[in-house]
Design a protein around this motif. Structure first.
Motif, PDB file in Angstrom:
ATOM      1  N   GLY A  13      10.362   3.931  -8.383  1.00 24.25           N
ATOM      2  CA  GLY A  13      10.773   5.288  -8.520  1.00 24.25           C
ATOM      3  C   GLY A  13      11.521   5.458 -10.008  1.00 24.25           C
ATOM      4  O   GLY A  13      12.482   6.109 -10.204  1.00 24.25           O
ATOM      5  N   ASP A  58       9.727   0.116   7.757  1.00 23.26           N
ATOM      6  CA  ASP A  58       9.861   0.743   6.458  1.00 23.26           C
ATOM      7  C   ASP A  58       8.898  -0.330   5.468  1.00 23.26           C
ATOM      8  O   ASP A  58       9.433  -1.270   5.205  1.00 23.26           O
ATOM      9  CB  ASP A  58      11.298   0.723   5.793  1.00 23.26           C
ATOM     10  CG  ASP A  58      12.306   2.184   6.421  1.00 23.26           C
ATOM     11  OD1 ASP A  58      11.617   3.280   5.979  1.00 23.26           O
ATOM     12  OD2 ASP A  58      13.040   2.029   7.169  1.00 23.26           O
ATOM     13  N   THR A  59       7.948   0.389   5.148  1.00 25.45           N
ATOM     14  CA  THR A  59       7.018  -0.331   3.982  1.00 25.45           C
ATOM     15  C   THR A  59       7.814  -0.278   2.561  1.00 25.45           C
ATOM     16  O   THR A  59       7.867   0.921   2.107  1.00 25.45           O
ATOM     17  CB  THR A  59       5.769   0.210   4.091  1.00 25.45           C
ATOM     18  OG1 THR A  59       4.971   0.196   5.335  1.00 25.45           O
ATOM     19  CG2 THR A  59       4.696  -0.483   3.225  1.00 25.45           C
ATOM     20  N   ARG A  83       0.805  -1.289  -0.198  1.00 25.19           N
ATOM     21  CA  ARG A  83       0.006   0.033  -0.008  1.00 25.19           C
ATOM     22  C   ARG A  83       1.005   1.172  -0.051  1.00 25.19           C
ATOM     23  O   ARG A  83       0.524   2.451   0.182  1.00 25.19           O
ATOM     24  CB  ARG A  83      -0.797   0.097   1.301  1.00 25.19           C
ATOM     25  CG  ARG A  83      -1.886  -1.224   1.078  1.00 25.19           C
ATOM     26  CD  ARG A  83      -3.043  -0.994   2.095  1.00 25.19           C
ATOM     27  NE  ARG A  83      -3.846  -0.049   2.042  1.00 25.19           N
ATOM     28  CZ  ARG A  83      -4.671   0.225   2.924  1.00 25.19           C
ATOM     29  NH1 ARG A  83      -4.980  -0.833   4.055  1.00 25.19           N
ATOM     30  NH2 ARG A  83      -5.691   1.128   2.955  1.00 25.19           N
ATOM     31  N   ASN A  84       2.162   1.071  -0.189  1.00 28.05           N
ATOM     32  CA  ASN A  84       3.253   2.394  -0.365  1.00 28.05           C
ATOM     33  C   ASN A  84       2.393   2.958  -1.725  1.00 28.05           C
ATOM     34  O   ASN A  84       2.487   2.461  -2.583  1.00 28.05           O
ATOM     35  CB  ASN A  84       4.519   1.849  -0.570  1.00 28.05           C
ATOM     36  CG  ASN A  84       5.458   2.873  -0.617  1.00 28.05           C
ATOM     37  OD1 ASN A  84       5.238   3.874  -0.888  1.00 28.05           O
ATOM     38  ND2 ASN A  84       6.443   2.790   0.233  1.00 28.05           N
ATOM     39  N   ARG A  85       2.293   4.264  -1.475  1.00 27.14           N
ATOM     40  CA  ARG A  85       1.765   5.078  -2.499  1.00 27.14           C
ATOM     41  C   ARG A  85       2.706   5.052  -3.683  1.00 27.14           C
ATOM     42  O   ARG A  85       2.342   5.506  -4.910  1.00 27.14           O
ATOM     43  CB  ARG A  85       1.165   6.230  -2.270  1.00 27.14           C
ATOM     44  CG  ARG A  85      -0.012   6.218  -1.226  1.00 27.14           C
ATOM     45  CD  ARG A  85      -1.010   5.484  -1.530  1.00 27.14           C
ATOM     46  NE  ARG A  85      -1.571   5.606  -3.008  1.00 27.14           N
ATOM     47  CZ  ARG A  85      -2.481   4.790  -3.563  1.00 27.14           C
ATOM     48  NH1 ARG A  85      -2.749   3.499  -2.878  1.00 27.14           N
ATOM     49  NH2 ARG A  85      -3.105   4.982  -4.562  1.00 27.14           N
ATOM     50  N   TYR A  86       4.073   4.828  -3.388  1.00 31.53           N
ATOM     51  CA  TYR A  86       5.015   4.853  -4.288  1.00 31.53           C
ATOM     52  C   TYR A  86       5.560   3.511  -4.899  1.00 31.53           C
ATOM     53  O   TYR A  86       6.585   3.158  -4.824  1.00 31.53           O
ATOM     54  CB  TYR A  86       6.228   5.632  -3.717  1.00 31.53           C
ATOM     55  CG  TYR A  86       7.037   6.528  -4.484  1.00 31.53           C
ATOM     56  CD1 TYR A  86       6.911   7.744  -4.586  1.00 31.53           C
ATOM     57  CD2 TYR A  86       7.810   5.697  -5.511  1.00 31.53           C
ATOM     58  CE1 TYR A  86       7.347   8.691  -5.520  1.00 31.53           C
ATOM     59  CE2 TYR A  86       8.562   6.743  -6.563  1.00 31.53           C
ATOM     60  CZ  TYR A  86       8.298   8.030  -6.387  1.00 31.53           C
ATOM     61  OH  TYR A  86       8.850   9.078  -7.265  1.00 31.53           O
ATOM     62  N   CYS A  87       4.305   2.828  -5.108  1.00 29.15           N
ATOM     63  CA  CYS A  87       4.730   1.334  -5.461  1.00 29.15           C
ATOM     64  C   CYS A  87       5.205   1.189  -6.742  1.00 29.15           C
ATOM     65  O   CYS A  87       5.415   2.249  -7.814  1.00 29.15           O
ATOM     66  CB  CYS A  87       3.262   0.634  -5.514  1.00 29.15           C
ATOM     67  SG  CYS A  87       2.238   1.010  -6.986  1.00 29.15           S
ATOM     68  N   THR A  94       8.337  -0.598  -1.461  1.00 29.24           N
ATOM     69  CA  THR A  94       7.745   0.003  -2.591  1.00 29.24           C
ATOM     70  C   THR A  94       7.058  -1.493  -3.467  1.00 29.24           C
ATOM     71  O   THR A  94       6.321  -1.307  -4.421  1.00 29.24           O
ATOM     72  CB  THR A  94       8.474   0.714  -3.657  1.00 29.24           C
ATOM     73  OG1 THR A  94       9.710  -0.067  -3.703  1.00 29.24           O
ATOM     74  CG2 THR A  94       8.622   1.992  -3.098  1.00 29.24           C
ATOM     75  N   GLN A 122       2.407  -2.410 -10.154  1.00 26.73           N
ATOM     76  CA  GLN A 122       1.303  -1.849 -11.010  1.00 26.73           C
ATOM     77  C   GLN A 122       0.835  -2.534 -12.188  1.00 26.73           C
ATOM     78  O   GLN A 122      -0.423  -2.856 -12.500  1.00 26.73           O
ATOM     79  CB  GLN A 122       1.699  -0.336 -11.402  1.00 26.73           C
ATOM     80  CG  GLN A 122       2.033   0.623 -10.590  1.00 26.73           C
ATOM     81  CD  GLN A 122       2.464   1.998 -11.000  1.00 26.73           C
ATOM     82  OE1 GLN A 122       1.801   2.580 -11.908  1.00 26.73           O
ATOM     83  NE2 GLN A 122       3.622   2.512 -10.598  1.00 26.73           N
TER      84      GLN A 122
END
Lengths: 411, 411
Positions: free
Chosen positions: B87, B231-232, B53-57, B234, B62
């Protein structure tokens, strides 16, 4: 060895008229260290404070809240190190009250005019007899000069490696006004509405009722924006004292020019002290500023800033001077903003533009990131691209020494 | 050196009918290591997953979501280490799709039938040509036996020091049903709805639509209850595959006896893998169970449990075998339960009753706390005294090696 922090000399600390400080060795936990401090206030001082929001707050914090609420006029603060008097149940409250009663008797005051503070190991009983035995020496030592401010800054240290004191003199309506403060703290630092221990005094005259707002607003620009390890202490306390001795018309509003000048000076002293805590953060080798811009509100900016500032992976990368910047992006991503659009994120390391639209900036070169990461002071700037609000948080890196200090402390 | 974790031998891992695994050295980041893994599924397997659920997946996360949503029937998983493809912006998505397309062509499938996974350094571009060049060797290696499950467990390792695999065989309605899984992860571990990478396969036949619930419920009893450093990631992904090859009547409901038996077995395998990740947590020397009881709801129990499990001060105290238990109380206090009554807190270390009614238990002796703290497996039990709900979280200590590993990784 604090990062870029120079301890002020005694003659750089302005005395505050109406405030005297005394220190003694009470052997609270260890012999041969200054561990008991008193701050004495002349009659008429306004005193306000903000305290930890840890629900497991220490006995002295509970007593401070009671005594401030009693509104009898605070005349003395008593601070011991070596024992936090937290996690001590009913006995802890009795112990904190006992210290206040003993000091009140010596000063011919009511116990409610005393504020007690403790810092040190949690869940050990307060050694009350040693503290009571140390009070006469601390009172005998009391004096108003800069050397005694510095002694008091030393007297409240625990795992701190350097004393923390700061002083400013400003002109308000042509009248010199002094603001001088001390603080302690190096670990268990993630103040929530206050710091470990911070004390700032001014001789400015303040209308009744302004002192709490002054303390809160100064804390929000300083102690409430720092973190070392994310651990909110049980004992955080930040106290602002205004003796009213400066020959100045009473400040009736914080939003007046005089009020703003005073707020700025108090905040500057508090921020210097708060930064000194981070610079002296356990094991710290770097001072990191995390600025989050482009947020919709302060809350989401702070959530992102603290996620970055608390990430052990980000903090060890700073320690290693490794521009492993994906760790910062990961922390931004898990900060809890559900509708964050990663395609709008911009990331800067000082002047180096690292990430644009959520991906590596085409012009970013590893050696530029490396150059910034080697510095002892680094600013991380994240733009969320969602709004116009910005917040800043200060922290340090995570080093081997942090583990050593906290694995060895107490043992 | 993982804490009390024995790597299973190949003959302890049951094959799952309908699943083959192959591994290759693709030199994604470093030469001479297995860094590319494929899992091939026979036609008809049900596949479900839960993701970070890291928004920076990451880009592959995706793409996984897209491909699962397409509903064309997943037939292959492709996993690389060395590069997380996170990233990486638009190019990262293109790269993940390119890998899927290439593998689909080799297998005569649609790209939507491929799920891609990446793990490793963030913000580096995926070296697509190396991965494509490695695919034939990985496919040629594919086989269903336990030795290949073990090879795959090795093939997905990054900072892991040991491969993580687990297998159970149970009887459902008299029919043997197999559950076998692998996982990786040691740092950036605080799964939020999934783990770093976890893959569990079973030959049980499942009604369409049950697989996602099975994955979610198994994750909530395993990967969603562990943390190493808070730390969740990515890239967290947990995938459950059911090939349906066991000669058993199709399971139509998870709440039927057969469904419950399968859920228990899948959860047990997932929990063994999740525990293995904690046991192999970066620098871990101890395996810590944090159980919070007496909460009003699961959310507040988890908040307290994670506050304890994430506190660097608590974790360094475990590392030092120091019963500095006030640090646990402080973490309980700052966990964010506003109306917590500290006078109702009870704290136990294994069998030792440390705190009662918020203060030190009168019978508590330091040497008893010390005895428990020296163990390699410790249970911290906090009773909030507010309700009847309990939750459990698993974590490890914070040691010098955590700092070394994360200061050196990548450099």
């Amino acid at each position: 060895m604090a990062v870029n922090w120079t301890v002020p000399s005694a003659d750089q600390l302005w005395p505050v008229a109406g405030v005297r400080l005394g220190v003694a060795e009470a052997h609270v936990r260890k012999p041969n260290r200054k561990d008991l401090t008193v701050m004495l206030l002349d009659e008429g001082a306004a005193v306000g404070g903000v305290f930890t929001r840890n629900r497991y707050c220490a006995a002295p914090v509970q007593v401070c809240r009671e005594h401030l609420a009693a509104g009898m006029g605070v005349r003395a603060l008593v601070i011991n190190t070596g024992c936090a008097n937290a996690g001590t149940g009913e006995q802890g409250l009795v112990d904190a009250h006992t210290v206040c009663i003993a000091l009140a008797q010596k000063l011919d005051l009511a116990p409610q005019q005393i504020l007690p503070f403790s810092t040190g190991v949690i869940m050990e009983p307060l050694p009350v007899p040693r503290i009571l035995a140390g009070l006469p020496a601390a009172l005998a030592d009391a004096a108003p000069d800069g050397a005694h401010w510095l002694r008091a800054a030393e007297g409240i240290m625990t795992t701190d490696t350097v004393p923390k004191a700061a002083s400013r003199r400003i002109l308000i309506e042509g009248v010199p006004v002094t603001v001088t403060g001390i603080a302690k703290g190096a670990g268990m630092i993630r103040p929530n509405m206050a710091t470990m221990l911070g004390f700032v005094a001014t001789d400015a005259p303040l209308a009744p009722g302004l002192i709490d707002a002054l303390a809160r607003r100064a804390a929000d620009g300083s102690f409430n924006r720092i973190t070392v390890d994310g651990d909110t202490s049980t004992n955080d306390s930040f106290v602002v004292m205004a003796t009213g001795r400066a020959p100045l018309a009473r400040i009736e509003l914080l939003d007046s020019p005089a009020g703003q000048a005073l707020l700025a000076a108090v905040t500057e002293v508090a921020r210097t002290l708060a930064h000194a805590i981070v610079r002296d953060g356990e094991g710290a080798t770097k001072f990191i500023t995390v600025r989050v811009e482009g947020g919709r509100d302060a809350d989401e900016c702070l959530r992102v800033a603290y996620a970055v500032a608390h990430s052990p992976l980000v903090k060890t990368a700073f320690y290693a001077s490794d521009p492993n910047l994906g760790r910062i992006l990961a922390a931004v991503g898990y900060a809890g903003i559900d509708d964050l659009d990663q395609g709008r994120i911009e990331l800067y390391l000082d002047d180096v533009h690292v990430v644009t639209r959520g991906g590596r900036h085409p012009a970013y070169r590893e050696e530029d990131g490396q150059r910034v990461m080697r510095q002892s002071e680094i600013t991380v700037r994240v733009d969320l691209g969602r709004g116009a609000v910005a917040e800043t948080v200060w922290t340090c890196d995570l080093s081997h020494d942090y583990v050593s200090i906290n694995a060895d402390y107490r043992s």
